[in-house]
Write a protein that holds these residues in place. Structure first.
Motif, PDB file in Angstrom:
ATOM      1  N   GLN A 159       0.897  -1.300   0.013  1.00  0.00           N
ATOM      2  CA  GLN A 159      -0.012   0.166  -0.307  1.00  0.00           C
ATOM      3  C   GLN A 159       0.830   1.193   0.090  1.00  0.00           C
ATOM      4  O   GLN A 159       0.585   2.176  -0.540  1.00  0.00           O
ATOM      5  N   ASP A 160       1.891   1.219   0.505  1.00  0.00           N
ATOM      6  CA  ASP A 160       2.700   2.405   0.903  1.00  0.00           C
ATOM      7  C   ASP A 160       3.389   2.849  -0.360  1.00  0.00           C
ATOM      8  O   ASP A 160       3.831   4.003  -0.590  1.00  0.00           O
ATOM      9  N   ALA A 161       3.282   1.960  -1.552  1.00  0.00           N
ATOM     10  CA  ALA A 161       3.974   2.326  -3.012  1.00  0.00           C
ATOM     11  C   ALA A 161       3.184   2.691  -3.899  1.00  0.00           C
ATOM     12  O   ALA A 161       3.180   2.840  -4.914  1.00  0.00           O
ATOM     13  N   ALA A 162       1.620   2.745  -3.311  1.00  0.00           N
ATOM     14  CA  ALA A 162       0.591   3.161  -4.211  1.00  0.00           C
ATOM     15  C   ALA A 162       0.606   4.483  -4.912  1.00  0.00           C
ATOM     16  O   ALA A 162       0.291   4.686  -6.014  1.00  0.00           O
ATOM     17  N   HIS A 163       1.136   5.315  -4.234  1.00  0.00           N
ATOM     18  CA  HIS A 163       1.267   6.779  -4.704  1.00  0.00           C
ATOM     19  C   HIS A 163       2.942   6.926  -5.321  1.00  0.00           C
ATOM     20  O   HIS A 163       3.235   8.293  -5.478  1.00  0.00           O
ATOM     21  N   GLY A 164       3.598   5.983  -5.567  1.00  0.00           N
ATOM     22  CA  GLY A 164       5.081   6.160  -6.167  1.00  0.00           C
ATOM     23  C   GLY A 164       5.942   5.602  -5.131  1.00  0.00           C
ATOM     24  O   GLY A 164       5.787   4.855  -4.374  1.00  0.00           O
ATOM     25  N   PHE A 165       7.107   5.494  -5.674  1.00  0.00           N
ATOM     26  CA  PHE A 165       8.270   5.024  -5.082  1.00  0.00           C
ATOM     27  C   PHE A 165       9.580   5.660  -5.559  1.00  0.00           C
ATOM     28  O   PHE A 165       9.357   6.358  -6.710  1.00  0.00           O
ATOM     29  N   LEU A 166      10.631   5.137  -4.819  1.00  0.00           N
ATOM     30  CA  LEU A 166      12.041   5.382  -5.538  1.00  0.00           C
ATOM     31  C   LEU A 166      12.845   4.247  -5.372  1.00  0.00           C
ATOM     32  O   LEU A 166      13.057   3.628  -4.201  1.00  0.00           O
ATOM     33  N   LEU A 167      13.161   3.741  -6.464  1.00  0.00           N
ATOM     34  CA  LEU A 167      13.783   2.659  -6.472  1.00  0.00           C
ATOM     35  C   LEU A 167      15.344   2.869  -6.563  1.00  0.00           C
ATOM     36  O   LEU A 167      15.938   3.782  -7.186  1.00  0.00           O
ATOM     37  N   ASP A 168      16.056   1.847  -5.742  1.00  0.00           N
ATOM     38  CA  ASP A 168      17.686   2.081  -5.762  1.00  0.00           C
ATOM     39  C   ASP A 168      18.264   0.807  -5.606  1.00  0.00           C
ATOM     40  O   ASP A 168      17.983  -0.231  -5.043  1.00  0.00           O
ATOM     41  N   GLY A 169      19.035   0.358  -6.980  1.00  0.00           N
ATOM     42  CA  GLY A 169      19.550  -0.984  -7.066  1.00  0.00           C
ATOM     43  C   GLY A 169      18.683  -1.927  -7.877  1.00  0.00           C
ATOM     44  O   GLY A 169      19.118  -3.092  -8.188  1.00  0.00           O
ATOM     45  N   TYR A 170      17.444  -1.271  -8.397  1.00  0.00           N
ATOM     46  CA  TYR A 170      16.808  -2.240  -9.392  1.00  0.00           C
ATOM     47  C   TYR A 170      16.132  -1.336 -10.383  1.00  0.00           C
ATOM     48  O   TYR A 170      15.540  -0.403  -9.755  1.00  0.00           O
ATOM     49  N   PRO A 171      16.001  -1.456 -11.564  1.00  0.00           N
ATOM     50  CA  PRO A 171      16.875  -2.860 -12.195  1.00  0.00           C
ATOM     51  C   PRO A 171      18.373  -2.388 -12.512  1.00  0.00           C
ATOM     52  O   PRO A 171      18.803  -1.116 -12.497  1.00  0.00           O
ATOM     53  N   ARG A 172      19.171  -3.323 -12.639  1.00  0.00           N
ATOM     54  CA  ARG A 172      20.400  -3.188 -12.740  1.00  0.00           C
ATOM     55  C   ARG A 172      20.865  -3.757 -14.100  1.00  0.00           C
ATOM     56  O   ARG A 172      22.209  -3.887 -14.446  1.00  0.00           O
ATOM     57  N   ASN A 173      20.098  -4.484 -14.968  1.00  0.00           N
ATOM     58  CA  ASN A 173      20.597  -4.858 -16.296  1.00  0.00           C
ATOM     59  C   ASN A 173      19.239  -4.840 -17.195  1.00  0.00           C
ATOM     60  O   ASN A 173      17.874  -4.554 -16.578  1.00  0.00           O
ATOM     61  N   LEU A 174      19.292  -5.052 -18.268  1.00  0.00           N
ATOM     62  CA  LEU A 174      18.492  -4.864 -19.371  1.00  0.00           C
ATOM     63  C   LEU A 174      17.295  -6.031 -19.297  1.00  0.00           C
ATOM     64  O   LEU A 174      15.985  -5.579 -19.083  1.00  0.00           O
ATOM     65  N   GLY A 175      17.427  -6.925 -18.498  1.00  0.00           N
ATOM     66  CA  GLY A 175      16.553  -8.016 -18.283  1.00  0.00           C
ATOM     67  C   GLY A 175      15.536  -7.634 -17.119  1.00  0.00           C
ATOM     68  O   GLY A 175      14.318  -7.633 -17.439  1.00  0.00           O
ATOM     69  N   GLN A 176      16.191  -6.850 -16.170  1.00  0.00           N
ATOM     70  CA  GLN A 176      15.434  -6.290 -15.144  1.00  0.00           C
ATOM     71  C   GLN A 176      14.561  -5.252 -15.456  1.00  0.00           C
ATOM     72  O   GLN A 176      13.381  -5.076 -15.021  1.00  0.00           O
TER      73      GLN A 176
END
Length: 202
Positions: free
Chosen positions: A81-98
């Motif tokens: 629920q806490d990511a419903a209004h957005g998020f900041l990702l750090d460390g993902y994605p780290r390659n094209l597959g991700q």
């Protein structure tokens, strides 16, 4: 803290760029969770879920968590629920597959990343910062050679990701040299220039 709008962000930078610290600062400004790969793995393990059990087994064996499982852990975390209004990702994605996995998950929800923050730090600066940090923390295994190798892996794996986001027009190059406040101000200014306003409570 209630955000004015959604903000789905990714922060990218070499080891020693300060992206972990800046990520938390930016997330706080927007009223969204800062989610690092390490945080996600720890949360999955703590939850006692099937995914957590798989992650635990792999880490205890001293192996890297494969892309498929990493992406599954991310999907589980971003569904909270806490990511419903957005998020900041750090460390993902780290390659094209991700990148492809994240695209598929977000598009399935009618969403997409709003911006990718690239902290640009000269290689020599990164090595100096990491070497200094290793000395302060007494980490004798973090030699300049080891650090340089980590940076080489980052450069090899991350460059294609940034190319993808540049082509989409959502990559923001930020000078990562300066005081914490100066760098945060640069990032906020770049995000606001894209129309991403901060949380009213920030």
């Amino acid at each position: 803290m209630t955000p004015v709008q959604t903000a789905r962000l990714l922060i990218v930078g070499p080891q020693g760029s300060g992206k972990g610290t800046q990520g938390v600062r930016i997330a706080d400004a927007y009223g969204i969770p800062a989610i690092s790969t390490g945080d996600m793995f720890r949360a999955a393990v703590k939850s006692g879920s099937d995914l957590g059990a798989q992650v635990t087994e792999i880490i205890q064996a001293g192996n890297l968590v494969p892309d498929e499982l990493t992406s599954a852990v991310v999907r589980e975390r971003l569904s909270q629920q806490d990511a419903a209004h957005g998020f900041l990702l750090d460390g993902y994605p780290r390659n094209l597959g991700q990148v492809g996995d994240l695209d598929g998950f977000l598009s399935g929800r009618g969403e997409a990343l709003d911006a990718v923050i690239e902290l640009v730090v000269p290689r020599d600066e990164s090595i100096q910062r990491l070497t200094r940090r290793a000395q302060e923390q007494g980490r004798t295994d973090d030699t300049e050679q080891v650090i340089a190798n980590r940076l080489a892996i980052y450069e090899r794996e991350t460059a294609p990701i940034l190319d993808v986001y540049r082509e989409r027009g959502i990559a923001l190059e930020i000078d990562g040299v300066g005081s914490l406040d100066e760098i945060t101000d640069r990032v906020i200014a770049a995000l606001e220039a894209r129309g991403l306003l901060r949380s009213a409570a920030a």
